[in-house]
Design an enzyme around this catalytic site. Structure first.
Site, short mmCIF file in Angstrom:
data_model
loop_
_atom_site.label_atom_id
_atom_site.label_comp_id
_atom_site.label_asym_id
_atom_site.label_seq_id
_atom_site.Cartn_x
_atom_site.Cartn_y
_atom_site.Cartn_z
N GLY A 163 0.77 -1.24 0.00
CA GLY A 163 0.00 0.00 0.00
C GLY A 163 0.80 1.29 0.00
O GLY A 163 0.33 2.32 -0.47
N GLU A 172 4.07 4.25 5.79
CA GLU A 172 2.81 3.50 5.79
C GLU A 172 1.78 4.20 4.91
O GLU A 172 1.86 5.42 4.71
CB GLU A 172 2.26 3.47 7.23
CG GLU A 172 2.25 2.12 7.90
CD GLU A 172 1.30 1.11 7.32
OE1 GLU A 172 1.16 1.00 6.08
OE2 GLU A 172 0.68 0.39 8.11
N ASP A 173 0.80 3.45 4.42
CA ASP A 173 -0.27 4.08 3.66
C ASP A 173 -1.32 4.69 4.59
O ASP A 173 -1.77 5.81 4.39
CB ASP A 173 -0.92 3.07 2.68
CG ASP A 173 -1.36 1.77 3.34
OD1 ASP A 173 -1.14 1.58 4.55
OD2 ASP A 173 -1.92 0.92 2.63
N ASP A 209 -4.75 2.74 10.91
CA ASP A 209 -6.16 2.47 11.17
C ASP A 209 -6.28 2.09 12.65
O ASP A 209 -6.29 2.98 13.51
CB ASP A 209 -6.58 1.35 10.21
CG ASP A 209 -8.05 1.04 10.25
OD1 ASP A 209 -8.85 1.98 10.40
OD2 ASP A 209 -8.42 -0.14 10.12
N LYS A 223 -6.62 7.41 10.36
CA LYS A 223 -8.04 7.31 10.75
C LYS A 223 -8.09 7.23 12.26
O LYS A 223 -8.18 6.15 12.83
CB LYS A 223 -8.62 6.01 10.19
CG LYS A 223 -9.31 6.08 8.86
CD LYS A 223 -10.19 4.84 8.68
CE LYS A 223 -9.77 4.08 7.47
NZ LYS A 223 -10.57 2.85 7.25
N PHE A 282 -14.08 3.42 4.60
CA PHE A 282 -13.14 2.52 3.93
C PHE A 282 -12.71 3.18 2.63
O PHE A 282 -13.53 3.46 1.75
CB PHE A 282 -13.74 1.14 3.68
CG PHE A 282 -12.67 0.17 3.29
CD1 PHE A 282 -11.92 -0.48 4.25
CD2 PHE A 282 -12.36 -0.04 1.94
CE1 PHE A 282 -10.89 -1.34 3.89
CE2 PHE A 282 -11.32 -0.90 1.58
CZ PHE A 282 -10.59 -1.55 2.55
N VAL A 283 -11.41 3.43 2.52
CA VAL A 283 -10.91 4.18 1.36
C VAL A 283 -10.04 3.31 0.44
O VAL A 283 -9.43 2.33 0.87
CB VAL A 283 -10.12 5.44 1.79
CG1 VAL A 283 -11.05 6.46 2.41
CG2 VAL A 283 -8.98 5.09 2.75
N ASP A 294 -6.07 -0.59 -1.17
CA ASP A 294 -6.81 -1.55 -1.98
C ASP A 294 -8.10 -2.01 -1.32
O ASP A 294 -8.30 -1.85 -0.11
CB ASP A 294 -5.96 -2.80 -2.21
CG ASP A 294 -5.84 -3.65 -0.94
OD1 ASP A 294 -5.41 -3.10 0.09
OD2 ASP A 294 -6.21 -4.84 -0.97
N ARG A 302 -5.52 0.03 -6.21
CA ARG A 302 -4.32 0.69 -5.69
C ARG A 302 -3.81 1.76 -6.65
O ARG A 302 -3.12 2.69 -6.25
CB ARG A 302 -3.18 -0.33 -5.49
CG ARG A 302 -3.43 -1.36 -4.41
CD ARG A 302 -2.14 -2.12 -4.16
NE ARG A 302 -2.35 -3.37 -3.42
CZ ARG A 302 -2.40 -3.46 -2.10
NH1 ARG A 302 -2.31 -2.38 -1.37
NH2 ARG A 302 -2.56 -4.62 -1.53
P1 IMP Z 1 -3.99 -1.30 11.19
O1 IMP Z 1 -3.06 -2.36 11.63
O2 IMP Z 1 -5.40 -1.58 11.61
O3 IMP Z 1 -3.58 0.10 11.54
O4 IMP Z 1 -4.11 -1.43 9.64
C1 IMP Z 1 -3.22 -0.94 8.77
C2 IMP Z 1 -3.45 -1.53 7.41
O5 IMP Z 1 -4.81 -1.80 7.15
C3 IMP Z 1 -3.05 -0.53 6.38
O6 IMP Z 1 -1.68 -0.63 6.07
C4 IMP Z 1 -3.93 -0.87 5.21
O7 IMP Z 1 -3.30 -1.85 4.41
C5 IMP Z 1 -5.16 -1.48 5.83
N1 IMP Z 1 -6.29 -0.52 5.85
C6 IMP Z 1 -6.78 0.15 6.91
N2 IMP Z 1 -7.79 0.95 6.57
C7 IMP Z 1 -7.95 0.80 5.24
C8 IMP Z 1 -8.84 1.40 4.27
O8 IMP Z 1 -9.71 2.25 4.56
N3 IMP Z 1 -8.68 0.98 2.99
C9 IMP Z 1 -7.74 0.07 2.61
N4 IMP Z 1 -6.89 -0.50 3.49
C10 IMP Z 1 -7.00 -0.14 4.79
#
Ligand code: IMP
Length: 179
Positions: A45, A99-100, A103, A131, A152-153, A159, A165
């Protein structure tokens, strides 16, 4: 606009401008510390963001990639699995993790812990998106492109089931695509 996109949250122009600002800020910060970061990007990502950001980092950086799995469909899962590890040792290095999106924050927390266990001296994080409403663990990126609401983006690296992507903007995925 793409048929899977409900609305555009961050335009391509806004992303380009913000990458320039972030690159300049990062360059200044590391220059002040007299350090060059070892840039570690999380596949897949962060690739479009990394590509745009590094154009504006005015230091002789090197970059490397890690692939960890943390996401299936639209729900984050707990433990991370390392699918691809770094090519080099990070012992004593100052890492800039790219990081992308942050979350729940679990991926970031686990990867940061891992890099420190591998001997990294310092780990800073730059994320295109944040987020904050979704956070379940206490962790913040040091540099954030854009804070976004709990939607959800897709696009600019993000993706849904490995698609979208390549969209040049960040948009909200239409609900009917995942409900
Ligand atoms: P975390 O571990 O919950 O912070 O998740 C991080 C990963 O979840 C990111 O690197 C993304 O790959 C994926 N992710 C979280 N939110 C989204 C979204 O809205 N769209 C797509 N991928 C997401």
């Amino acid at each position: 606009m793409h048929e899977a996109v409900d609305k555009i949250l961050v335009s391509q122009e806004a992303i380009m401008k913000r990458c320039q600002e972030l690159g300049e800020e990062i360059s200044d910060d590391y220059r002040k510390k007299n350090t060059v970061p070892y840039v570690v990007a999380l596949l897949k990502g962060s690739v479009p963001f990394l590509a745009e950001l590094v154009k504006h980092i005015d230091l002789d950086i090197q970059f490397d990639f890690m692939d960890v799995s943390s996401y299936e469909g639209t729900e984050s899962i707990g433990d991370i699995k390392i699918n691809k590890d770094l090519d080099c040792s990070v012992k004593g290095l100052s890492i800039l993790l790219v990081e992308d999106i942050v979350d729940t924050g679990r991926t970031l927390k686990e990867v940061t812990k891992l890099l420190k266990n591998k001997g990294a001296e310092d780990v800073k994080v730059v994320s295109l998106l944040d987020k904050p409403d979704r956070r379940t663990v206490e962790i913040e990126a040091d540099y954030v492109g854009f804070e976004i609401p709990n939607e959800f983006v897709i696009g600019f690296g993000l993706d849904y089931d490995q698609k979208y992507r390549n969209l040049p903007f960040v948009g909200v995925l239409k609900r009917e695509y995942y409900e």
